[in-house]
Design an enzyme around this catalytic site. Structure first.
Site, PDB file in Angstrom:
ATOM      1  N   CYS A 113      -2.884   5.382   4.381  1.00 33.54           N
ATOM      2  CA  CYS A 113      -3.560   4.110   4.076  1.00 33.54           C
ATOM      3  C   CYS A 113      -5.087   4.217   4.080  1.00 33.54           C
ATOM      4  CB  CYS A 113      -3.113   3.032   5.064  1.00 33.54           C
ATOM      5  SG  CYS A 113      -1.323   2.862   5.183  1.00 33.54           S
ATOM      6  N   HIS A 241      -8.043  -2.215   4.489  1.00 38.23           N
ATOM      7  CA  HIS A 241      -6.718  -1.824   4.026  1.00 38.23           C
ATOM      8  C   HIS A 241      -5.804  -3.043   4.089  1.00 38.23           C
ATOM      9  CE1 HIS A 241      -2.810  -0.212   3.593  1.00 38.23           C
ATOM     10  NE2 HIS A 241      -2.512  -0.262   4.875  1.00 38.23           N
ATOM     11  N   ASN A 271       1.653  -4.139   0.933  1.00 36.90           N
ATOM     12  CA  ASN A 271       0.955  -2.956   1.429  1.00 36.90           C
ATOM     13  C   ASN A 271       1.179  -1.815   0.437  1.00 36.90           C
ATOM     14  OD1 ASN A 271       0.179  -0.599   2.736  1.00 36.90           O
ATOM     15  ND2 ASN A 271       0.955  -1.233   4.730  1.00 36.90           N
TER      16      ASN A 271
END
Length: 315
Positions: A113, A241, A271
């Site tokens: 990430c 993020h 995500n």
């Protein structure tokens, strides 16, 4: 030593949209349960014939077009991804082939990430060192390919997509547009976010990640601002993020960016791991929510528990 800047951005998402109601037909969940816990309402899902390098190439082509460059102008391709199916050719090489590039250096970075902000820093360093002049930096992940669709704690989180940035040198009279990176990790907690096994599957210890992100990361993000000579109050936007709205909002608040636009692309995209920061930033720019030249904090965190952030000037 010259400085660098982001010349242009681009993003791409697959056409298929998966809603919370769609997920409720697969596992024991509901739109209310997902929205209240992670803030996600929809996510995009690539098909079996859409590999991660295809997503990356679409985003890269858009960024190059926006920068007024051709693929042949690029001398370094960096792709941040943790979901490539094959080890070789790497994703960057396959992107270069798809875009009919000349003979660029090609490199993948797997920092999950935090991959894009690591790759952006690597591009900045390469240009400053004189080993590259025009770099295509891409964050791309196909998280739905590594998802256990029977696990409601993780399958509700993920989506697929790609975001790209073109990094070039600044002119003699220009201020640098990419600030110093602050990066690191917590190796002893690397197990908290995992993509492991055969076939590989995404898993995480949600509470551990939440506590780490909301308590340890805000001071680090403030130090990123200090290294760039910017106060949190001066930030025009904060692009963290896009992990979970319950992480994004408290972290942004603790950073103290009281005048900033906070990216919340997680609501419609889920995500997307390494793709989340460049995709969210590209959308903010497309919508005209951040002025050109304004300071923007980019801060990636997640797998390994790794983190990396820098303040950039909006293209």
């Amino acid at each position: 030593m010259t400085g660098t800047r982001i010349a242009a951005l681009g993003h791409y998402q697959p056409a298929k949209v998966l809603t919370n109601h769609d997920l409720a037909a697969l596992v024991d969940t509901s739109d209310e349960w997902i929205s209240s816990r992670v803030g996600i309402r929809t996510r995009h899902m690539a098909g079996p014939d859409e590999p991660v390098d295809e997503l990356a190439a679409h985003a890269g082509a858009k960024a190059l077009a926006a920068a007024g460059l051709t693929p042949a102008d690029v001398d370094l391709v960096l792709v941040a991804t943790s979901t490539a199916t094959d080890r070789s050719p790497n994703t960057a090489a396959r992107v270069a082939a798809r875009l009919s590039m000349g003979s660029p250096a090609v490199m993948d970075l797997n920092v999950v990430c935090a991959g894009f902000t690591h790759a952006l820093a690597t591009a900045d360093h390469a240009v400053r060192a004189g080993s590259a002049a025009r770099v295509l930096v891409i964050g791309a992940d196909k998280m739905t390919a590594v998802t256990d669709w029977t696990d409601r704690s993780t399958c509700v989180l993920v989506g697929d997509g790609a975001g790209a940035a073109v990094v070039v040198a600044t002119g003699p009279a220009e201020e640098p547009g990419i600030g110093p990176v602050l990066w690191g990790s917590v190796p002893e907690m690397g197990h908290a976010v995992r993509i492991e096994g055969t076939p590989p599957r995404f898993a995480q210890e949600g509470q551990s990640v939440y506590r780490w992100a909301t308590t340890r990361l805000p001071p680090i993000a403030r130090e990123v601002c200090a290294r760039a000579g910017v106060t949190p109050e001066e930030l025009a936007a904060v692009v963290l993020h896009q992990a979970n709205l319950r992480i994004i909002e408290p972290v942004a608040q603790k950073i103290g960016a009281i005048n900033a636009v906070i990216a919340r692309d997680v609501v419609e995209s889920g995500n997307t791991s390494a793709a989340s920061i460049p995709m969210a930033l590209s959308k903010l720019v497309d919508r005209g929510e951040v002025e050109s030249g304004a300071p923007v904090l980019l801060f990636g965190f997640g797998g390994n528990l790794s983190y990396a952030g820098q303040v950039i000037r909006c293209p």
